[in-house]
Design an enzyme around this catalytic site. Sequence first.
Site, PDB file in Angstrom:
ATOM      1  N   LYS A   4      -8.734   4.955  -9.492  1.00 29.93           N
ATOM      2  CA  LYS A   4      -7.514   4.236  -9.892  1.00 29.93           C
ATOM      3  C   LYS A   4      -7.777   2.753  -9.659  1.00 29.93           C
ATOM      4  CE  LYS A   4      -2.844   3.309  -8.366  1.00 29.93           C
ATOM      5  NZ  LYS A   4      -1.931   3.493  -7.238  1.00 29.93           N
ATOM      6  N   GLY A  47       6.237  -0.345  -2.954  1.00 30.28           N
ATOM      7  CA  GLY A  47       6.911  -0.199  -1.664  1.00 30.28           C
ATOM      8  C   GLY A  47       8.367  -0.621  -1.648  1.00 30.28           C
ATOM      9  N   ALA A 103       4.458   3.286  -8.246  1.00 26.78           N
ATOM     10  CA  ALA A 103       4.995   2.138  -7.500  1.00 26.78           C
ATOM     11  C   ALA A 103       6.489   1.920  -7.673  1.00 26.78           C
ATOM     12  CB  ALA A 103       4.275   0.840  -7.846  1.00 26.78           C
ATOM     13  N   GLY A 104       7.142   1.784  -6.558  1.00 21.95           N
ATOM     14  CA  GLY A 104       8.560   1.441  -6.546  1.00 21.95           C
ATOM     15  C   GLY A 104       9.493   2.640  -6.586  1.00 21.95           C
ATOM     16  N   ASN A 116       4.525   7.047  -2.717  1.00 19.94           N
ATOM     17  CA  ASN A 116       3.827   6.912  -1.438  1.00 19.94           C
ATOM     18  C   ASN A 116       4.776   6.440  -0.340  1.00 19.94           C
ATOM     19  OD1 ASN A 116       2.182   6.374   0.746  1.00 19.94           O
ATOM     20  ND2 ASN A 116       0.708   5.180  -0.348  1.00 19.94           N
ATOM     21  N   THR A 117       5.187   5.161  -0.401  1.00 19.51           N
ATOM     22  CA  THR A 117       6.014   4.594   0.669  1.00 19.51           C
ATOM     23  C   THR A 117       7.244   5.440   0.973  1.00 19.51           C
ATOM     24  OG1 THR A 117       5.296   2.393   0.035  1.00 19.51           O
ATOM     25  CG2 THR A 117       7.254   2.522   1.413  1.00 19.51           C
TER      26      THR A 117
END
Lengths: 265, 339
Positions: free
Chosen positions: A105, A166, A192-193, A214-215
């Site tokens: 990635k 995040g 993301a986000g 993830n976050t």
Amino acid sequence: MNTSTLPIRDTPFILAGKAFASRFLLGTGKFQSKQDLANSVATSGTEIVTVALRRIDLDHHEENIIEYIPQNVTLLTNTSGARNAQEAIRIARLAKEAGHGNWIKIEVINDSKYLLPDNNETIKATEILVKEGFIVLPYVSPDLYVARELVKAGAAAVMPLGSFIGSNQGLKTREMIKVLINEIDLPIIVDAGIGAPSQAAEAMELGAAAVLANTAVATAAQPAAIAQAFALAVQAGRLAHLSGVPQKRSLADASSPLTGFLYEN
Amino acid sequence: MISLTQIQKLLTDSRPETLEALAKDAQRLTEQNFGRTISLYAPVYLSNYCSSHCTYCGFHSLNKIKRIKLTGEETRKEMTAIHATGIRNILLLTGESYKFTPVSYLKEAAMIAKDFFQGIAIEVHPMQTSEYQELYTTGVDGVTIYQETYDKVRYTEVHISGYKKDYDFRRETPARAAAAGIRQISMGILLGLSDVTRDVYELFCHLREMEKSFPGVEYSLSFPRLRTIKGREFAICDIDDRTFLKILCLTRVLFPRVGLNLSTREHPKLRDHLLGIGITKVSAGSNTAVGGYTLKTIEDQDPQFDTEDKRSVAEIVAMIKSKGFDPVFTDWRPIENKA
């Protein structure tokens, strides 16, 4: 939930010729412990996890993230920490040499405040790494022209950001992602986000091929539980997409004021 | 950006609820941006030769201490001991002496450090861009350079002689390091030197300047408080724990992604409580004297400052875990740095 039991039969998620039952991808940073990560992989049933090569601690046995990821899960090494195409390429080659496979990635970030990806450098890195035989999944700000360049370069998917990494803000780039879903014949993986399972479901309803989080998982009070919630939300969103989500309508839309006259006797 | 008056107002607001609310914001932002992780590092003092006279420092040129610098073999010995504790991020420190610790000496130390550590940073005298470039391509990823104070008058008073007297050259140092390719830059002020409000404000302005000119650099800030040296007071820091915490939290709220470092100069109780509120990187098992890890007895050591937290790396790791954080030894594995 087994997709074969769904009232609508889904096709497997095909990425670079490989079939996956799960459309939920998990990132591995920011967890309180590696065990939390391992549990989250297990409860979510994810089959693809992404790991920053530069974050892999080869020295400390206990800290080596790779040892917490089951063999049957596809490792998607990422180039986090690269500031330009050359560094991303170097990291990708290091990953291959270290035996982490050829799935990469591309993350090229040269802004430590917003962590927005550098699309131009990402295209350059993709072109070169595809030629070297890598399966390349580029992480980008959603832009139609950039996505088209990535198609030309031979990317295996396009990974547009939903909002800042995040940030848990969800699909701030919704309209741009819709354009990619409509126009680009590659899997669009929203990355993301994504801060809540409902946001993951929304991306899938739009027609995204998969979602990465993830976050939101790593920093939840119970990572393994929310990881499962994400996986379920991704399935729900996928099913909704396949079913055809009805459009929103205003309440007073009963008759046909514009064309009704054509049918009057 | 926040104004000087706003910082003033916050720092003089003594209501506990103000601080608690700020700390909650800081904690939330730290978790969001750094997750439940705390990075670890340790310093290794290579030399205490110094050509500058800074009134508050244990290494200053007129202080009667035994001047030494580590040979390659001694450096290796000290690093072996630090490596054995598990530490993989190293901060190479010297006094400020072009003569005794020129770039060639620092390069040699960095070459040795590569055998032991994943992350190498330096805290030495300010240099030219070309010198930073040499160190970067050798494998140095980080530069720590504190302005100490942004109050020019006070700066002149406490930096009596030597290279460090040149305020402007020092202030431009982070920019030169960034231009050379350095990935991580740590900036800071020494609390206790001058008016804290103005210094914090000026530091924030300096950081904003850097962020705009060099957005790719990973920044961190430190707010060291002046300490005693071998029990003696050279200068006193009047910044109490509450004000200190306020400064850290304010930094986090204004700069959510900027790292915040905390050294062993702070006492254990405070360090433990600050984890996750804003702090993202802590030193552990530190010794601040040249040869302090393996070569010299405690009595023989001339530390740069006295440490408060004397716990071992293993003890710090256990504490971090007990607080629900993942201790990170390797932030970033090195890749070959190219000019």
